[in-house]
Design an enzyme around this catalytic site. Structure first.
Site, PDB file in Angstrom:
ATOM      1  N   GLU A   1      11.591  -3.880   8.494  1.00 54.08           N
ATOM      2  CA  GLU A   1      12.563  -3.168   9.328  1.00 54.08           C
ATOM      3  C   GLU A   1      13.938  -3.806   9.277  1.00 54.08           C
ATOM      4  O   GLU A   1      14.967  -3.124   9.365  1.00 54.08           O
ATOM      5  CB  GLU A   1      12.084  -3.131  10.789  1.00 54.08           C
ATOM      6  CG  GLU A   1      10.989  -2.123  11.070  1.00 54.08           C
ATOM      7  CD  GLU A   1       9.580  -2.659  10.886  1.00 54.08           C
ATOM      8  OE1 GLU A   1       9.416  -3.670  10.177  1.00 54.08           O
ATOM      9  OE2 GLU A   1       8.650  -2.068  11.443  1.00 54.08           O
TER      10      GLU A   1
ATOM     11  N   ALA B   1       6.653   3.479   9.206  1.00 52.83           N
ATOM     12  CA  ALA B   1       7.061   4.732   9.835  1.00 52.83           C
ATOM     13  C   ALA B   1       7.872   5.543   8.836  1.00 52.83           C
ATOM     14  O   ALA B   1       8.444   4.986   7.887  1.00 52.83           O
ATOM     15  CB  ALA B   1       7.887   4.430  11.076  1.00 52.83           C
TER      16      ALA B   1
ATOM     17  N   GLU C   1       1.906  -2.436  12.299  1.00 53.06           N
ATOM     18  CA  GLU C   1       1.699  -2.375  13.753  1.00 53.06           C
ATOM     19  C   GLU C   1       0.433  -1.587  14.091  1.00 53.06           C
ATOM     20  O   GLU C   1      -0.317  -1.944  14.998  1.00 53.06           O
ATOM     21  CB  GLU C   1       2.918  -1.750  14.433  1.00 53.06           C
ATOM     22  CG  GLU C   1       4.118  -2.684  14.366  1.00 53.06           C
ATOM     23  CD  GLU C   1       5.394  -2.061  14.890  1.00 53.06           C
ATOM     24  OE1 GLU C   1       5.748  -0.966  14.401  1.00 53.06           O
ATOM     25  OE2 GLU C   1       6.029  -2.643  15.773  1.00 53.06           O
TER      26      GLU C   1
ATOM     27  N   GLY D   1       5.624   0.023  10.700  1.00 54.26           N
ATOM     28  CA  GLY D   1       4.778   0.714  11.686  1.00 54.26           C
ATOM     29  C   GLY D   1       3.317   0.739  11.275  1.00 54.26           C
ATOM     30  O   GLY D   1       2.422   0.773  12.127  1.00 54.26           O
TER      31      GLY D   1
HETATM   32  N1  CAA Z   1       9.223   6.491   4.940  1.00 56.90           N
HETATM   33  C1  CAA Z   1       9.474   7.607   4.218  1.00 56.90           C
HETATM   34  N2  CAA Z   1       9.264   7.693   2.877  1.00 56.90           N
HETATM   35  C2  CAA Z   1       8.793   6.609   2.250  1.00 56.90           C
HETATM   36  C3  CAA Z   1       8.506   5.414   2.930  1.00 56.90           C
HETATM   37  C4  CAA Z   1       8.742   5.382   4.348  1.00 56.90           C
HETATM   38  N3  CAA Z   1       8.469   4.293   5.095  1.00 56.90           N
HETATM   39  N4  CAA Z   1       8.054   4.496   2.038  1.00 56.90           N
HETATM   40  C5  CAA Z   1       8.048   5.118   0.831  1.00 56.90           C
HETATM   41  N5  CAA Z   1       8.487   6.385   0.958  1.00 56.90           N
HETATM   42  C6  CAA Z   1       8.624   7.388  -0.103  1.00 56.90           C
HETATM   43  C7  CAA Z   1       9.779   7.081  -1.010  1.00 56.90           C
HETATM   44  O1  CAA Z   1      10.987   7.592  -0.472  1.00 56.90           O
HETATM   45  C8  CAA Z   1       9.365   7.793  -2.280  1.00 56.90           C
HETATM   46  O2  CAA Z   1       9.596   9.168  -2.126  1.00 56.90           O
HETATM   47  P1  CAA Z   1      10.213  10.013  -3.374  1.00 56.90           P
HETATM   48  O3  CAA Z   1       9.153   9.951  -4.446  1.00 56.90           O
HETATM   49  O4  CAA Z   1      10.422  11.367  -2.824  1.00 56.90           O
HETATM   50  O5  CAA Z   1      11.458   9.295  -3.791  1.00 56.90           O
HETATM   51  C9  CAA Z   1       7.860   7.612  -2.287  1.00 56.90           C
HETATM   52  O6  CAA Z   1       7.478   7.300  -0.934  1.00 56.90           O
HETATM   53  C10 CAA Z   1       7.396   6.467  -3.170  1.00 56.90           C
HETATM   54  O7  CAA Z   1       8.102   5.303  -2.764  1.00 56.90           O
HETATM   55  P2  CAA Z   1       8.847   4.319  -3.789  1.00 56.90           P
HETATM   56  O8  CAA Z   1       9.354   5.087  -4.978  1.00 56.90           O
HETATM   57  O9  CAA Z   1       9.852   3.542  -3.017  1.00 56.90           O
HETATM   58  O10 CAA Z   1       7.621   3.420  -4.233  1.00 56.90           O
HETATM   59  P3  CAA Z   1       7.685   1.928  -4.824  1.00 56.90           P
HETATM   60  O11 CAA Z   1       6.316   1.646  -5.315  1.00 56.90           O
HETATM   61  O12 CAA Z   1       8.821   1.769  -5.757  1.00 56.90           O
HETATM   62  O13 CAA Z   1       7.995   0.975  -3.557  1.00 56.90           O
HETATM   63  C11 CAA Z   1       7.726   0.201  -1.298  1.00 56.90           C
HETATM   64  C12 CAA Z   1       7.044   0.809  -2.554  1.00 56.90           C
HETATM   65  C13 CAA Z   1       8.195  -1.222  -1.600  1.00 56.90           C
HETATM   66  C14 CAA Z   1       6.683   0.165  -0.191  1.00 56.90           C
HETATM   67  C15 CAA Z   1       8.935   1.067  -0.899  1.00 56.90           C
HETATM   68  O14 CAA Z   1       8.542   2.446  -0.867  1.00 56.90           O
HETATM   69  C16 CAA Z   1       9.523   0.743   0.427  1.00 56.90           C
HETATM   70  O15 CAA Z   1      10.210  -0.250   0.589  1.00 56.90           O
HETATM   71  N6  CAA Z   1       9.265   1.603   1.475  1.00 56.90           N
HETATM   72  C17 CAA Z   1       9.821   1.421   2.780  1.00 56.90           C
HETATM   73  C18 CAA Z   1       9.096   0.311   3.520  1.00 56.90           C
HETATM   74  C19 CAA Z   1       9.709   0.122   4.903  1.00 56.90           C
HETATM   75  O16 CAA Z   1      10.880  -0.165   5.055  1.00 56.90           O
HETATM   76  N7  CAA Z   1       8.874   0.284   5.960  1.00 56.90           N
HETATM   77  C20 CAA Z   1       9.285   0.148   7.319  1.00 56.90           C
HETATM   78  C21 CAA Z   1       9.663   1.475   7.889  1.00 56.90           C
HETATM   79  S1  CAA Z   1      10.444   1.329   9.441  1.00 56.90           S
HETATM   80  C22 CAA Z   1       9.202   1.183  10.544  1.00 56.90           C
HETATM   81  O17 CAA Z   1       8.040   1.185  10.225  1.00 56.90           O
HETATM   82  C23 CAA Z   1       9.756   1.077  11.934  1.00 56.90           C
HETATM   83  C24 CAA Z   1       8.891   1.139  13.078  1.00 56.90           C
HETATM   84  O18 CAA Z   1       8.186   0.202  13.402  1.00 56.90           O
HETATM   85  C25 CAA Z   1       8.946   2.326  13.942  1.00 56.90           C
END
Ligand code: CAA
Length: 258
Positions: free
Chosen positions: A132, A66, A112, A109
């Site tokens: 998460e 998400a 999911e 998400g």
């Molecule tokens: N939401 C918003 N932006 C995101 C994102 C997310 N889930 N995942 C990545 N991005 C964005 C980053 O902020 C970054 O943006 P900028 O270039 O503007 O800085 C861009 O995408 C590229 O990401 P990274 O530089 O972090 O890429 P990476 O290759 O170094 O890492 C990754 C990849 C390990 C997937 C890392 O991006 C990450 O950990 N992302 C978050 C994953 C996460 O926590 N997902 C769960 C979300 S919560 C959820 O899903 C809840 C629910 O059920 C409702």
């Protein structure tokens, strides 16, 4: 081909394809994207030209979950009032088969979303997980429930508590993923599977999905009553007459979905 700001969609060989398309943020699912996915699926569910659907990302990422930026300032009351998960509930009512074709990260998400599809084809190097916990929250769109039903309590808890990513191989061994293939073959393999299902008798495909879904959530007795009802119902279809006559006449059936 149709483009919105969050997804690309097209239909080929009676397969509707939804490509998640926010590459700059690794396809993070914002609310608009979830709405557009659902609207597209529901429209295709009513469209005779579409017999199966695929949801996919790009060659590097299915989706990284998400959109964290969108929900960072949410509170429990704003979430309750927004009631966004009712949109996810609608996914369970889509009657046609949906295949998730997964390359790269499939997290939170997005995992999911993939788990809400019927089948999953994944790249050998795909990674699945629920990070998460690292954000101080937990899955809210069925993740704890679906993962536990698939792999059992202890394994699900370990993945949900650690936030670690599981490999595609582990996901396949544990019933999450149907097939793993080389990364460049994921979409092709998903299309192959979708085309095969799209060529089957449409009403049988539909009734089988309903019956299998019932078996997940109901007692064996209740699910079997439901299965029987669907089995009987198919005998009201032209396709049942066509399928059985074609067998007797030693020819290929021509199914119409009626
Ligand atoms: N939401 C918003 N932006 C995101 C994102 C997310 N889930 N995942 C990545 N991005 C964005 C980053 O902020 C970054 O943006 P900028 O270039 O503007 O800085 C861009 O995408 C590229 O990401 P990274 O530089 O972090 O890429 P990476 O290759 O170094 O890492 C990754 C990849 C390990 C997937 C890392 O991006 C990450 O950990 N992302 C978050 C994953 C996460 O926590 N997902 C769960 C979300 S919560 C959820 O899903 C809840 C629910 O059920 C409702």
């Amino acid at each position: 081909m149709s483009n919105t700001t969050t997804i690309k969609t097209w239909v080929e060989d009676h397969v509707g394809v939804i490509q998640l398309n926010r590459p700059k943020v690794l396809n993070a699912l914002n609310r608009q994207m979830v709405s557009e996915i659902l609207e597209t699926m529901e429209a295709w569910d009513r469209d005779d030209d579409v017999a199966a659907m695929i949801v996919t990302g790009n060659s590097k990422v299915f989706a990284a979950g998400a959109d964290i930026a969108e929900m960072a300032e949410d509170d429990s009351i704003s979430l309750e009032l927004l009631n966004q998960f009712t949109e996810w509930d609608r996914l369970a009512w889509v009657k046609k088969p949906i295949i998730a074709a997964v390359n790269g990260y499939c997290l939170g998400g997005a995992f999911e979303l993939a788990l809400s599809c019927d089948l999953m084809v994944a790249a050998e190097n795909a990674q699945f997980g629920f990070p998460e916990i690292n954000l101080g929250v937990m899955p809210g769109a069925g993740g704890t429930v679906r993962l536990t039903k698939l792999m059992g309590r202890a394994k699900a808890l370990e993945w949900l508590w650690t936030g670690d990513y599981m490999t595609a191989e582990f996901a396949k061994e544990n019933g999450v993923v149907n097939r793993t293939v080389a990364p460049e073959l994921v979409f092709e393999e998903a299309m192959k599977l979708a085309r095969k299902i799209a060529n089957q008798a449409p009403l049988s495909v539909r009734m089988i999905k309903e019956a299998v879904n019932k078996s997940v959530d109901h007692s064996i007795y209740d699910a079997m009553q439901f299965e029987r009802k669907n089995f009987y119902m198919l005998f009201s279809s032209e396709d049942q007459k066509e399928g059985m006559r074609a067998f007797v006449e030693k020819r290929n059936p021509q199914f119409k979905g009626k």
